[in-house]
Design a protein around this motif. Structure first.
Motif, PDB file in Angstrom:
ATOM      1  N   THR A   1       0.858  -1.194   0.000  1.00  0.00           N
ATOM      2  CA  THR A   1       0.000   0.000   0.000  1.00  0.00           C
ATOM      3  C   THR A   1       0.885   1.233   0.000  1.00  0.00           C
ATOM      4  O   THR A   1       1.965   1.237   0.615  1.00  0.00           O
ATOM      5  N   ARG A   2       0.414   2.148  -0.688  1.00  0.00           N
ATOM      6  CA  ARG A   2       1.167   3.408  -0.712  1.00  0.00           C
ATOM      7  C   ARG A   2       0.805   4.230   0.510  1.00  0.00           C
ATOM      8  O   ARG A   2      -0.333   4.218   0.952  1.00  0.00           O
ATOM      9  N   PRO A   3       1.767   4.949   0.922  1.00  0.00           N
ATOM     10  CA  PRO A   3       1.444   5.826   2.044  1.00  0.00           C
ATOM     11  C   PRO A   3       0.484   6.938   1.565  1.00  0.00           C
ATOM     12  O   PRO A   3       0.606   7.441   0.458  1.00  0.00           O
ATOM     13  N   ARG A   4      -0.399   7.215   2.370  1.00  0.00           N
ATOM     14  CA  ARG A   4      -1.398   8.231   2.021  1.00  0.00           C
ATOM     15  C   ARG A   4      -0.770   9.620   2.087  1.00  0.00           C
ATOM     16  O   ARG A   4      -0.129   9.968   3.060  1.00  0.00           O
ATOM     17  N   GLN A   5      -1.011  10.428   0.978  1.00  0.00           N
ATOM     18  CA  GLN A   5      -0.465  11.781   0.948  1.00  0.00           C
ATOM     19  C   GLN A   5      -1.524  12.749   1.462  1.00  0.00           C
ATOM     20  O   GLN A   5      -2.710  12.546   1.292  1.00  0.00           O
ATOM     21  N   SER A   6      -1.027  13.770   2.067  1.00  0.00           N
ATOM     22  CA  SER A   6      -1.961  14.791   2.543  1.00  0.00           C
ATOM     23  C   SER A   6      -2.479  15.580   1.337  1.00  0.00           C
ATOM     24  O   SER A   6      -1.759  15.792   0.366  1.00  0.00           O
ATOM     25  N   PRO A   7      -3.724  15.971   1.366  1.00  0.00           N
ATOM     26  CA  PRO A   7      -4.294  16.700   0.226  1.00  0.00           C
ATOM     27  C   PRO A   7      -3.588  18.046   0.039  1.00  0.00           C
ATOM     28  O   PRO A   7      -3.264  18.737   0.996  1.00  0.00           O
ATOM     29  N   THR A   8      -3.363  18.421  -1.216  1.00  0.00           N
ATOM     30  CA  THR A   8      -2.730  19.702  -1.508  1.00  0.00           C
ATOM     31  C   THR A   8      -3.813  20.751  -1.707  1.00  0.00           C
ATOM     32  O   THR A   8      -5.009  20.446  -1.808  1.00  0.00           O
ATOM     33  N   LEU A   9      -3.370  21.957  -1.854  1.00  0.00           N
ATOM     34  CA  LEU A   9      -4.329  23.049  -2.046  1.00  0.00           C
ATOM     35  C   LEU A   9      -5.113  22.889  -3.332  1.00  0.00           C
ATOM     36  O   LEU A   9      -6.286  23.186  -3.398  1.00  0.00           O
ATOM     37  N   SER A  10      -4.450  22.403  -4.368  1.00  0.00           N
ATOM     38  CA  SER A  10      -5.152  22.273  -5.640  1.00  0.00           C
ATOM     39  C   SER A  10      -6.204  21.169  -5.591  1.00  0.00           C
ATOM     40  O   SER A  10      -7.156  21.192  -6.337  1.00  0.00           O
ATOM     41  N   ALA A  11      -6.047  20.235  -4.745  1.00  0.00           N
ATOM     42  CA  ALA A  11      -7.043  19.181  -4.635  1.00  0.00           C
ATOM     43  C   ALA A  11      -8.231  19.630  -3.808  1.00  0.00           C
ATOM     44  O   ALA A  11      -9.298  19.054  -3.886  1.00  0.00           O
ATOM     45  N   GLN A  12      -8.044  20.662  -2.977  1.00  0.00           N
ATOM     46  CA  GLN A  12      -9.150  21.172  -2.172  1.00  0.00           C
ATOM     47  C   GLN A  12     -10.001  22.114  -3.022  1.00  0.00           C
ATOM     48  O   GLN A  12      -9.536  22.697  -3.988  1.00  0.00           O
ATOM     49  N   GLY A  13     -11.271  22.285  -2.699  1.00  0.00           N
ATOM     50  CA  GLY A  13     -12.131  23.223  -3.431  1.00  0.00           C
ATOM     51  C   GLY A  13     -11.727  24.655  -3.129  1.00  0.00           C
ATOM     52  O   GLY A  13     -11.286  24.971  -2.034  1.00  0.00           O
ATOM     53  N   GLY A  14     -11.870  25.573  -4.112  1.00  0.00           N
ATOM     54  CA  GLY A  14     -11.545  26.980  -3.900  1.00  0.00           C
ATOM     55  C   GLY A  14     -11.238  27.659  -5.223  1.00  0.00           C
ATOM     56  O   GLY A  14     -11.272  27.058  -6.288  1.00  0.00           O
ATOM     57  N   PHE A  15     -10.907  28.913  -5.138  1.00  0.00           N
ATOM     58  CA  PHE A  15     -10.604  29.702  -6.315  1.00  0.00           C
ATOM     59  C   PHE A  15      -9.177  30.189  -6.245  1.00  0.00           C
ATOM     60  O   PHE A  15      -8.655  30.470  -5.169  1.00  0.00           O
ATOM     61  N   THR A  16      -8.595  30.312  -7.407  1.00  0.00           N
ATOM     62  CA  THR A  16      -7.247  30.866  -7.447  1.00  0.00           C
ATOM     63  C   THR A  16      -7.346  32.377  -7.421  1.00  0.00           C
ATOM     64  O   THR A  16      -8.409  32.954  -7.645  1.00  0.00           O
ATOM     65  N   LEU A  17      -6.268  33.016  -7.173  1.00  0.00           N
ATOM     66  CA  LEU A  17      -6.223  34.474  -7.122  1.00  0.00           C
ATOM     67  C   LEU A  17      -6.612  35.074  -8.474  1.00  0.00           C
ATOM     68  O   LEU A  17      -7.340  36.067  -8.539  1.00  0.00           O
ATOM     69  N   VAL A  18      -6.216  34.486  -9.555  1.00  0.00           N
ATOM     70  CA  VAL A  18      -6.551  34.971 -10.900  1.00  0.00           C
ATOM     71  C   VAL A  18      -8.059  34.903 -11.115  1.00  0.00           C
ATOM     72  O   VAL A  18      -8.670  35.838 -11.643  1.00  0.00           O
ATOM     73  N   GLU A  19      -8.699  33.828 -10.715  1.00  0.00           N
ATOM     74  CA  GLU A  19     -10.145  33.692 -10.871  1.00  0.00           C
ATOM     75  C   GLU A  19     -10.888  34.757 -10.067  1.00  0.00           C
ATOM     76  O   GLU A  19     -11.865  35.354 -10.540  1.00  0.00           O
ATOM     77  N   VAL A  20     -10.429  35.019  -8.876  1.00  0.00           N
ATOM     78  CA  VAL A  20     -11.062  36.036  -8.025  1.00  0.00           C
ATOM     79  C   VAL A  20     -10.905  37.419  -8.659  1.00  0.00           C
ATOM     80  O   VAL A  20     -11.848  38.216  -8.682  1.00  0.00           O
ATOM     81  N   LEU A  21      -9.738  37.736  -9.193  1.00  0.00           N
ATOM     82  CA  LEU A  21      -9.507  39.030  -9.837  1.00  0.00           C
ATOM     83  C   LEU A  21     -10.373  39.207 -11.083  1.00  0.00           C
ATOM     84  O   LEU A  21     -10.940  40.283 -11.320  1.00  0.00           O
ATOM     85  N   VAL A  22     -10.500  38.160 -11.881  1.00  0.00           N
ATOM     86  CA  VAL A  22     -11.329  38.237 -13.085  1.00  0.00           C
ATOM     87  C   VAL A  22     -12.797  38.455 -12.695  1.00  0.00           C
ATOM     88  O   VAL A  22     -13.489  39.304 -13.259  1.00  0.00           O
TER      89      VAL A  22
END
Length: 188
Positions: free
Chosen positions: A3-24
């Motif tokens: 089994t592979r060790p479980r990786q912690s979720p990164t920011l990109s895998a979490q829901g949300g908006f990037t700074l560019v999307e918010v500015l647009v």
């Protein structure tokens, strides 16, 4: 089984908006709000201009009614018309309604009226009274047209505002003999 060790979720895998999307998105909202504000400002300017045009016409109509209600000897005398027109600016409801009006000038010109079938004389006597601010001015020498059977009064109101220069004009015929069944008095 490995089994592979479980990786912690990164920011990109979490829901949300990037700074560019918010500015647009923010830019789009600002553009829409600026457009709405601009349209509202233009609509208010047009509304103000329409209100001033209506008030200018009403002011002229009030002066015409004042002349019609006056005696013929008053209407045909430059001194009497001057006395009628002297008074404080904003004295009538229509004048108070002229929002943002500058250079408000009211003029009344009275001259003999000749029916189309009558040839007028080469020179006609007339007078003009001009009111600007709260003072009316007229001819240096008092003029009387009381000997004329009919006179024509041309009333004019001009003013400037945010929409430019404006002018309203109205002409009425006043008769010493009054109205007859055929219209204006039949005197020449």
């Amino acid at each position: 089984m490995l089994t592979r060790p479980r990786q912690s979720p990164t920011l990109s895998a979490q829901g949300g908006f990037t700074l560019v999307e918010v500015l647009v998105a923010s830019s789009l909202v600002v553009l829409v709000l600026v457009g709405i504000y601009t349209m509202q400002a233009q609509a208010m300017q047009l509304l103000r201009g329409s209100r001033n045009a209506s008030s200018g016409s009403q002011m002229m109509q009030q002066r015409a009614e004042q002349l019609r209600a006056s005696s013929y000897s008053t209407v045909t005398s430059s001194a009497a018309v001057l006395a009628l027109m002297n008074g404080a600016t904003g004295g009538t409801p229509a004048e108070r309604e002229l929002v943002g009006a500058r250079n408000l000038i009211e003029a009344v010109t009275v001259f003999p009226y000749y029916r189309p079938t009558v040839t007028p004389p080469a020179t006609m006597q007339s007078f003009t009274i001009i009111r600007s601010g709260n003072t009316a001015t007229g001819p240096a020498v008092a003029t009387s047209l009381a000997a004329q059977p009919q006179v024509k009064a041309t009333l004019r109101v001009t003013w400037d505002d945010g929409n430019g220069s404006h002018r309203r004009e109205f002409t009425t015929v006043l008769s010493n003999g009054g109205l007859s069944a055929a219209g204006i008095s039949t005197k020449p």
